[in-house]
Design a protein around this motif. Structure first.
Motif, PDB file in Angstrom:
ATOM      1  N   MET A 149       0.848  -1.195   0.000  1.00 26.09           N
ATOM      2  CA  MET A 149       0.000   0.000   0.000  1.00 26.09           C
ATOM      3  C   MET A 149       0.888   1.251   0.000  1.00 26.09           C
ATOM      4  O   MET A 149       1.819   1.358   0.785  1.00 26.09           O
ATOM      5  CB  MET A 149      -0.918  -0.007   1.223  1.00 26.09           C
ATOM      6  CG  MET A 149      -1.862   1.174   1.290  1.00 26.09           C
ATOM      7  SD  MET A 149      -3.189   1.114   0.053  1.00 26.09           S
ATOM      8  CE  MET A 149      -4.123  -0.286   0.663  1.00 26.09           C
ATOM      9  N   LEU A 150       0.591   2.162  -0.882  1.00 28.37           N
ATOM     10  CA  LEU A 150       1.354   3.403  -0.967  1.00 28.37           C
ATOM     11  C   LEU A 150       1.021   4.321   0.201  1.00 28.37           C
ATOM     12  O   LEU A 150      -0.156   4.508   0.537  1.00 28.37           O
ATOM     13  CB  LEU A 150       1.021   4.128  -2.270  1.00 28.37           C
ATOM     14  CG  LEU A 150       1.576   3.550  -3.577  1.00 28.37           C
ATOM     15  CD1 LEU A 150       0.813   4.097  -4.750  1.00 28.37           C
ATOM     16  CD2 LEU A 150       3.043   3.860  -3.707  1.00 28.37           C
ATOM     17  N   ASN A 151       2.054   4.892   0.840  1.00 29.95           N
ATOM     18  CA  ASN A 151       1.799   5.912   1.853  1.00 29.95           C
ATOM     19  C   ASN A 151       1.720   7.279   1.170  1.00 29.95           C
ATOM     20  O   ASN A 151       1.988   7.408  -0.039  1.00 29.95           O
ATOM     21  CB  ASN A 151       2.850   5.888   2.960  1.00 29.95           C
ATOM     22  CG  ASN A 151       4.265   6.120   2.433  1.00 29.95           C
ATOM     23  OD1 ASN A 151       4.471   6.943   1.538  1.00 29.95           O
ATOM     24  ND2 ASN A 151       5.237   5.407   2.992  1.00 29.95           N
ATOM     25  N   ASP A 197      -6.758   8.287  -6.066  1.00 32.15           N
ATOM     26  CA  ASP A 197      -8.019   7.555  -6.211  1.00 32.15           C
ATOM     27  C   ASP A 197      -8.080   6.913  -7.594  1.00 32.15           C
ATOM     28  O   ASP A 197      -8.742   7.425  -8.506  1.00 32.15           O
ATOM     29  CB  ASP A 197      -9.211   8.494  -6.010  1.00 32.15           C
ATOM     30  CG  ASP A 197     -10.557   7.765  -6.065  1.00 32.15           C
ATOM     31  OD1 ASP A 197     -10.548   6.512  -5.986  1.00 32.15           O
ATOM     32  OD2 ASP A 197     -11.591   8.435  -6.189  1.00 32.15           O
ATOM     33  N   PRO A 198      -7.386   5.771  -7.777  1.00 31.18           N
ATOM     34  CA  PRO A 198      -7.374   5.113  -9.091  1.00 31.18           C
ATOM     35  C   PRO A 198      -8.741   4.652  -9.567  1.00 31.18           C
ATOM     36  O   PRO A 198      -8.908   4.369 -10.760  1.00 31.18           O
ATOM     37  CB  PRO A 198      -6.452   3.904  -8.851  1.00 31.18           C
ATOM     38  CG  PRO A 198      -5.631   4.260  -7.656  1.00 31.18           C
ATOM     39  CD  PRO A 198      -6.531   5.091  -6.808  1.00 31.18           C
ATOM     40  N   ALA A 211      -2.050   9.174 -16.702  1.00 27.88           N
ATOM     41  CA  ALA A 211      -3.362   9.205 -16.047  1.00 27.88           C
ATOM     42  C   ALA A 211      -3.299   8.524 -14.690  1.00 27.88           C
ATOM     43  O   ALA A 211      -3.912   8.987 -13.722  1.00 27.88           O
ATOM     44  CB  ALA A 211      -4.405   8.528 -16.940  1.00 27.88           C
ATOM     45  N   TYR A 212      -2.549   7.428 -14.603  1.00 31.37           N
ATOM     46  CA  TYR A 212      -2.430   6.721 -13.330  1.00 31.37           C
ATOM     47  C   TYR A 212      -1.722   7.595 -12.301  1.00 31.37           C
ATOM     48  O   TYR A 212      -2.117   7.660 -11.139  1.00 31.37           O
ATOM     49  CB  TYR A 212      -1.689   5.406 -13.534  1.00 31.37           C
ATOM     50  CG  TYR A 212      -1.714   4.502 -12.323  1.00 31.37           C
ATOM     51  CD1 TYR A 212      -2.919   4.106 -11.756  1.00 31.37           C
ATOM     52  CD2 TYR A 212      -0.532   4.049 -11.763  1.00 31.37           C
ATOM     53  CE1 TYR A 212      -2.949   3.274 -10.646  1.00 31.37           C
ATOM     54  CE2 TYR A 212      -0.552   3.212 -10.646  1.00 31.37           C
ATOM     55  CZ  TYR A 212      -1.767   2.826 -10.096  1.00 31.37           C
ATOM     56  OH  TYR A 212      -1.790   2.017  -8.985  1.00 31.37           O
ATOM     57  N   ALA A 213      -0.671   8.295 -12.730  1.00 36.48           N
ATOM     58  CA  ALA A 213       0.045   9.188 -11.812  1.00 36.48           C
ATOM     59  C   ALA A 213      -0.856  10.328 -11.353  1.00 36.48           C
ATOM     60  O   ALA A 213      -0.855  10.709 -10.177  1.00 36.48           O
ATOM     61  CB  ALA A 213       1.299   9.737 -12.485  1.00 36.48           C
ATOM     62  N   GLN A 219       0.200  -2.346  -7.406  1.00 37.64           N
ATOM     63  CA  GLN A 219      -1.204  -2.030  -7.130  1.00 37.64           C
ATOM     64  C   GLN A 219      -2.023  -2.083  -8.407  1.00 37.64           C
ATOM     65  O   GLN A 219      -3.121  -2.657  -8.447  1.00 37.64           O
ATOM     66  CB  GLN A 219      -1.281  -0.635  -6.500  1.00 37.64           C
ATOM     67  CG  GLN A 219      -2.680  -0.117  -6.240  1.00 37.64           C
ATOM     68  CD  GLN A 219      -2.662   1.257  -5.577  1.00 37.64           C
ATOM     69  OE1 GLN A 219      -2.362   1.394  -4.407  1.00 37.64           O
ATOM     70  NE2 GLN A 219      -2.973   2.290  -6.363  1.00 37.64           N
ATOM     71  N   LEU A 220      -1.485  -1.482  -9.474  1.00 35.79           N
ATOM     72  CA  LEU A 220      -2.186  -1.477 -10.750  1.00 35.79           C
ATOM     73  C   LEU A 220      -2.285  -2.882 -11.340  1.00 35.79           C
ATOM     74  O   LEU A 220      -3.339  -3.287 -11.844  1.00 35.79           O
ATOM     75  CB  LEU A 220      -1.476  -0.545 -11.733  1.00 35.79           C
ATOM     76  CG  LEU A 220      -2.061  -0.461 -13.146  1.00 35.79           C
ATOM     77  CD1 LEU A 220      -3.496   0.054 -13.092  1.00 35.79           C
ATOM     78  CD2 LEU A 220      -1.205   0.429 -14.033  1.00 35.79           C
TER      79      LEU A 220
END
Length: 414
Positions: free
Chosen positions: A1-3, A70-71, A63-65, A128-129
């Protein structure tokens, strides 16, 4: 999980991705194919040669960046990518290999050390993606396998009929070589076709829209002959299908996929707008509406060079004669004699303003398909004529590079 710190690090790369995204993704593909040339059998080398695939990937990474907080905002786009991946039989384990090359490319292009916090953040973001995409695609695989006639991966089909529809377009009637049924599909979806190309010593996949209504027995694709050569992969599959395949030959297909589909639960009018071979998915939609004896009015606006290049002209004329709910407007850049009484022939390129009284209808849903400039023009004209973006659906052949809804919303806000 990204902080949060890692998310901020990802967002800090947005200016770099905007300025150099295509250079980065081009480097990534070159690196990946150099180290893993077997992947050339999976990726469309025509799209690599034209630059469409690196451009599409650069847009997706950007777009992902931009939406790393909130992906879920990208759900619709990710579904579209998922359909393409399933049609190419992409599997979860391949994400690991692609991820290795993507992260290595980021590090090499940006000259980052191996223990860079930015690389660590991007590694977590990619995982995550990849997990998200693998979940989406696994659900699609299961849904297809659960259907009567469904399958997974590549399945051999026999070309039973090969029918020339115009000077440029030929239809191929494809039956499973095992004699079984075929999975049903949603009108507007496509299949991937795979052939071996001796000119470049590669298996190559291409996506083609299904141009008939579902029937459980066979699929029909209608293919335009594109320019191509051994040095220019674009068009090589279409040329091989046109010039070298015969009735009785075998090709491989993956199950139907795609999110550009007819919304059959909506009662309002349907307006189809197509350019050239862009009519193929709309044929499936129109035939489905006719087969269900729906009272929904259908208006079809089509652009072609002339009568000779207009595929399915006689079939469409037959449809209009047997149904009082279907009307055509054909724009010919090089018009010859009129096709009376219906469909109408209008000289020039498609101009929706000339027929706005017939196509701007309450509760209408619009379906656009054609080359990129055509899509951009017709989408813009519909918006100018007062059609809401949510009522416009469009299909871009090849990698997804158009974001028309976002572009026109931004333009209207400026």
């Amino acid at each position: 999980m990204l902080n949060q710190a890692q998310k901020e690090a990802i967002k800090a790369t947005i200016p770099v991705l905007k300025a150099n995204g295509v250079a980065l993704t081009s480097y990534f593909y070159e690196r990946m194919f150099r180290h893993n040339p077997e992947l050339k059998h999976i990726f469309n080398q025509g799209n690599q040669h034209s630059g469409k695939q690196p451009t599409a990937l650069a847009g997706a990474v950007l777009a992902y960046a931009e939406h790393i907080d909130d992906p879920s905002v990208l759900a619709s786009a990710l579904m579209g990518i998922g359909h393409k991946h399933v049609s190419l039989n992409i599997r979860p384990e391949q994400y690991d290999l692609v991820g290795q090359h993507l992260l290595a490319s980021i590090g090499e292009v940006l000259d980052l050390p191996g223990d860079s916090p930015l690389l660590e953040a991007w590694a977590l973001a990619y995982d995550q993606l990849a997990t998200l995409m693998a979940g989406v695609e696994n659900k699609m695989y299961r849904q297809t396998l659960g259907q009567t006639g469904g399958w997974s991966g590549w399945r051999p089909f026999i070309i039973r009929q090969k029918v020339q529809e115009s000077a440029e377009i030929t239809s191929f009637y494809l039956y499973p070589s095992d004699g079984g049924q075929v999975a049903s599909f949603l009108p507007g979806q496509f299949v991937s076709v795979r052939l071996f190309l001796p000119e470049i010593n590669l298996l190559q996949p291409r996506q083609y829209s299904l141009s008939n209504a579902p029937n459980g027995a066979y699929y029909r694709i209608s293919v335009k002959r594109e320019s191509g050569s051994s040095l220019r992969p674009d068009g090589m599959i279409s040329n091989r299908l046109h010039n070298f395949t015969r009735e009785g030959d075998v090709v491989e297909l993956t199950p139907p996929a795609g999110g550009f589909t007819l919304k059959q639960d909506q009662p309002g009018p349907v307006v189809f707008i197509s350019g050239g071979v862009g009519q193929t998915p709309l044929l499936s939609m129109a035939e489905t509406v006719l087969n269900t004896h729906s009272p929904r009015p259908m208006i079809w606006v089509h652009g072609a060079r002339n009568k000779t290049s207009h595929a399915f002209r006689e079939l469409l004329n037959t449809w209009s004669q047997r149904s009082d709910t279907l009307r055509f407007f054909n724009f010919y850049e090089q018009p010859d004699e009129p096709l009376a009484p219906n469909p109408a022939v209008i000289p020039g390129r498609v101009d929706l303003h000339l027929i706005k009284a017939f196509i701007i209808l309450p509760q209408a849903t619009y379906y656009l398909c054609g080359p990129e400039p055509f899509l951009r023009q017709q989408y813009g004209d519909l918006i100018a004529l007062g059609v809401k973006p949510e009522n416009i659906n469009y299909e871009e052949f090849g990698p997804q590079t158009l974001t028309l809804r976002q572009e026109f919303v931004v333009n209207e806000a400026v």
